[in-house]
Write a protein that holds these residues in place. Structure first.
Motif, PDB file in Angstrom:
ATOM      1  N   GLY A 218       0.835  -1.198   0.000  1.00  0.00           N
ATOM      2  CA  GLY A 218       0.000   0.000   0.000  1.00  0.00           C
ATOM      3  C   GLY A 218       0.868   1.245   0.000  1.00  0.00           C
ATOM      4  N   VAL A 219       0.537   2.204  -0.857  1.00  0.00           N
ATOM      5  CA  VAL A 219       1.319   3.437  -0.956  1.00  0.00           C
ATOM      6  C   VAL A 219       0.373   4.631  -1.001  1.00  0.00           C
ATOM      7  N   SER A 220       0.676   5.651  -0.205  1.00  0.00           N
ATOM      8  CA  SER A 220      -0.041   6.917  -0.279  1.00  0.00           C
ATOM      9  C   SER A 220       0.963   8.054  -0.423  1.00  0.00           C
ATOM     10  N   VAL A 221       0.606   9.023  -1.249  1.00  0.00           N
ATOM     11  CA  VAL A 221       1.485  10.163  -1.520  1.00  0.00           C
ATOM     12  C   VAL A 221       0.660  11.442  -1.476  1.00  0.00           C
ATOM     13  N   MET A 222       1.198  12.491  -0.862  1.00  0.00           N
ATOM     14  CA  MET A 222       0.615  13.820  -0.985  1.00  0.00           C
ATOM     15  C   MET A 222       1.716  14.802  -1.359  1.00  0.00           C
ATOM     16  N   ILE A 223       1.485  15.521  -2.446  1.00  0.00           N
ATOM     17  CA  ILE A 223       2.427  16.508  -2.947  1.00  0.00           C
ATOM     18  C   ILE A 223       1.729  17.857  -3.004  1.00  0.00           C
ATOM     19  N   ALA A 224       2.405  18.897  -2.517  1.00  0.00           N
ATOM     20  CA  ALA A 224       1.917  20.273  -2.654  1.00  0.00           C
ATOM     21  C   ALA A 224       2.958  21.077  -3.414  1.00  0.00           C
TER      22      ALA A 224
ATOM     23  N   ILE B   2       7.481  24.477  -7.807  1.00  0.00           N
ATOM     24  CA  ILE B   2       8.383  23.845  -6.839  1.00  0.00           C
ATOM     25  C   ILE B   2       7.559  22.977  -5.892  1.00  0.00           C
ATOM     26  N   CYS B   3       8.089  21.827  -5.535  1.00  0.00           N
ATOM     27  CA  CYS B   3       7.452  20.958  -4.543  1.00  0.00           C
ATOM     28  C   CYS B   3       7.690  21.564  -3.158  1.00  0.00           C
ATOM     29  N   THR B   4       6.628  22.016  -2.529  1.00  0.00           N
ATOM     30  CA  THR B   4       6.744  22.651  -1.208  1.00  0.00           C
ATOM     31  C   THR B   4       6.532  21.669  -0.065  1.00  0.00           C
ATOM     32  N   SER B   5       5.892  20.553  -0.369  1.00  0.00           N
ATOM     33  CA  SER B   5       5.629  19.549   0.676  1.00  0.00           C
ATOM     34  C   SER B   5       5.469  18.196   0.019  1.00  0.00           C
ATOM     35  N   ALA B   6       6.036  17.160   0.649  1.00  0.00           N
ATOM     36  CA  ALA B   6       5.912  15.797   0.139  1.00  0.00           C
ATOM     37  C   ALA B   6       5.755  14.841   1.313  1.00  0.00           C
ATOM     38  N   HIS B   7       4.676  14.097   1.319  1.00  0.00           N
ATOM     39  CA  HIS B   7       4.441  13.070   2.327  1.00  0.00           C
ATOM     40  C   HIS B   7       4.254  11.737   1.614  1.00  0.00           C
TER      41      HIS B   7
ATOM     42  N   SER C 274       8.013   0.737  -7.676  1.00  0.00           N
ATOM     43  CA  SER C 274       7.250   1.109  -8.868  1.00  0.00           C
ATOM     44  C   SER C 274       6.008   1.923  -8.520  1.00  0.00           C
ATOM     45  N   LEU C 275       5.315   1.567  -7.433  1.00  0.00           N
ATOM     46  CA  LEU C 275       4.106   2.296  -7.061  1.00  0.00           C
ATOM     47  C   LEU C 275       4.435   3.684  -6.522  1.00  0.00           C
ATOM     48  N   THR C 276       5.506   3.794  -5.746  1.00  0.00           N
ATOM     49  CA  THR C 276       5.902   5.114  -5.244  1.00  0.00           C
ATOM     50  C   THR C 276       6.268   6.031  -6.406  1.00  0.00           C
ATOM     51  N   ARG C 277       7.040   5.521  -7.345  1.00  0.00           N
ATOM     52  CA  ARG C 277       7.408   6.314  -8.521  1.00  0.00           C
ATOM     53  C   ARG C 277       6.162   6.749  -9.294  1.00  0.00           C
ATOM     54  N   ARG C 278       5.227   5.825  -9.474  1.00  0.00           N
ATOM     55  CA  ARG C 278       4.004   6.136 -10.219  1.00  0.00           C
ATOM     56  C   ARG C 278       3.172   7.204  -9.511  1.00  0.00           C
ATOM     57  N   LEU C 279       2.981   7.048  -8.200  1.00  0.00           N
ATOM     58  CA  LEU C 279       2.119   7.980  -7.485  1.00  0.00           C
ATOM     59  C   LEU C 279       2.750   9.368  -7.338  1.00  0.00           C
ATOM     60  N   ILE C 280       4.066   9.422  -7.131  1.00  0.00           N
ATOM     61  CA  ILE C 280       4.719  10.741  -7.082  1.00  0.00           C
ATOM     62  C   ILE C 280       4.563  11.446  -8.427  1.00  0.00           C
ATOM     63  N   THR C 281       4.765  10.704  -9.507  1.00  0.00           N
ATOM     64  CA  THR C 281       4.641  11.282 -10.849  1.00  0.00           C
ATOM     65  C   THR C 281       3.219  11.808 -11.063  1.00  0.00           C
ATOM     66  N   GLN C 282       2.237  11.007 -10.724  1.00  0.00           N
ATOM     67  CA  GLN C 282       0.839  11.415 -10.899  1.00  0.00           C
ATOM     68  C   GLN C 282       0.494  12.603 -10.008  1.00  0.00           C
ATOM     69  N   ALA C 283       0.951  12.562  -8.756  1.00  0.00           N
ATOM     70  CA  ALA C 283       0.641  13.643  -7.825  1.00  0.00           C
ATOM     71  C   ALA C 283       1.297  14.951  -8.274  1.00  0.00           C
ATOM     72  N   TRP C 284       2.527  14.888  -8.743  1.00  0.00           N
ATOM     73  CA  TRP C 284       3.229  16.073  -9.225  1.00  0.00           C
ATOM     74  C   TRP C 284       2.492  16.677 -10.419  1.00  0.00           C
ATOM     75  N   GLN C 285       2.047  15.839 -11.328  1.00  0.00           N
ATOM     76  CA  GLN C 285       1.319  16.325 -12.505  1.00  0.00           C
ATOM     77  C   GLN C 285      -0.014  16.969 -12.094  1.00  0.00           C
ATOM     78  N   GLN C 286      -0.714  16.352 -11.166  1.00  0.00           N
ATOM     79  CA  GLN C 286      -2.009  16.895 -10.737  1.00  0.00           C
ATOM     80  C   GLN C 286      -1.833  18.201  -9.951  1.00  0.00           C
ATOM     81  N   ALA C 287      -0.866  18.220  -9.045  1.00  0.00           N
ATOM     82  CA  ALA C 287      -0.668  19.405  -8.206  1.00  0.00           C
ATOM     83  C   ALA C 287      -0.139  20.588  -9.001  1.00  0.00           C
ATOM     84  N   SER C 288       0.601  20.297 -10.055  1.00  0.00           N
ATOM     85  CA  SER C 288       1.197  21.373 -10.869  1.00  0.00           C
ATOM     86  C   SER C 288       0.202  21.969 -11.837  1.00  0.00           C
TER      87      SER C 288
END
Length: 286
Positions: free
Chosen positions: A196-202, A207-212, A272-286
């Motif tokens: 299970g992987v959860s990611v939150m990017i702001a 610029i990435c100001t926060s990453a959990h 693989s899941l962490t890489r995928r979710l960070i990529t998706q979160a970065w695209q959505q947040a940006s």
């Protein structure tokens, strides 16, 4: 068949707290979706319980000053029925959508899922990435603990005898953020999490100001991956940085081999899941 056990059924929170204060052997439960199978299989050795079933005062979801506060008796089905949760905690809502089956969701509670201490608890990775706090209540008062400091080891928490988790709360994510969760299981429904992987990017101004980042089922507890988060904060993310963070997440895992997957498979899927979710979160947040 279930073994014989003692059961107290108080009707108010004060009565529950008095029960817990008077007998340290008492174990509280709400939906019992974990307890009943564990009793039947004899994995659970406690035989002295107090039911929280009547405590509707702990079954609520409210918003105060851009903060969500949820009672510990709130069920998974209650969370799914609250459509604002898709905005206030998108990954938590997503985790509830894949939580067991419909019948279990009507009984299982957020407090039970958090307090059982299982590394495969589906709601905990999203709550960790939200920076949630839990409120522990006893006959002597209340204590607020960051969820990140709540778990000590496999099924061990900071809760003391006489304490009861009564609520959990978090700040609503800012508009320039993305909050994601993915559960990998061996089948689509009623499956215990393999990874299970959860990611939150702001973000702000590119610029990435926060990453959990939080991981489940790859260690003795669900946990935040601070080393991976540090790689991302303060930078404009690219494929190389995201790969570094994903590798750091995988390196922090200590998964076991069991009937659902090997430890090596869990490390690979964490990467693989962490890489995928960070990529998706970065695209959505940006």
């Amino acid at each position: 068949m279930l073994p014989a056990f003692e059961l107290a059924m108080p009707t108010t929170l004060d009565e529950v707290l008095k029960c817990l204060a008077s007998d340290e052997s008492l174990q509280p439960f709400a939906g019992a979706t974990n307890l009943v199978p564990d009793l039947r299989s004899r994995r659970e050795t406690c035989r002295n319980f107090v039911s929280l079933e009547a405590l509707d005062e702990l079954r609520y979801i409210k918003r105060e000053n851009d903060r969500v506060i949820m009672g510990a008796r709130t069920t998974i089905a209650d969370i799914l029925a609250d459509k604002a949760m898709k905005v206030d905690a998108p990954a938590l809502y997503a985790s509830c959508e894949v939580f067991a089956g419909a019948m279990v969701r009507t009984a299982a509670t957020i407090g039970g899922n958090v307090c059982c201490g299982s590394p495969s608890a589906d709601t905990v990775p999203p709550l960790l990435t939200l920076g949630a706090d839990v409120t522990l209540t006893s006959s002597s008062g209340e204590n607020t603990v960051p969820l990140n400091a709540f778990y000590l080891d496999y099924k061990k928490t900071v809760m003391q005898p006489g304490e009861l988790m009564t609520s959990i709360a978090w700040d609503i994510p800012p508009p320039n953020s993305a909050h994601l969760f993915y559960k990998l299981g061996r089948r689509k429904g009623d499956a215990i999490t393999v990874t299970g992987v959860s990611v939150m990017i702001a973000t702000k101004d590119g610029i990435c100001t926060s990453a959990h980042i939080a991981l489940g089922s790859v260690g003795p507890t669900v946990f935040r991956v601070f080393e991976a988060e540090t790689i991302l904060v303060g930078k404009a993310l690219d494929a190389d940085l995201i790969e570094q963070a994903a590798q750091a997440a995988s390196d922090q895992c200590s998964p076991i081999d069991d009937i659902r997957a090997s430890g090596e498979y869990r490390k690979q899927t964490t990467h693989s899941l962490t890489r995928r979710l960070i990529t998706q979160a970065w695209q959505q947040a940006s």
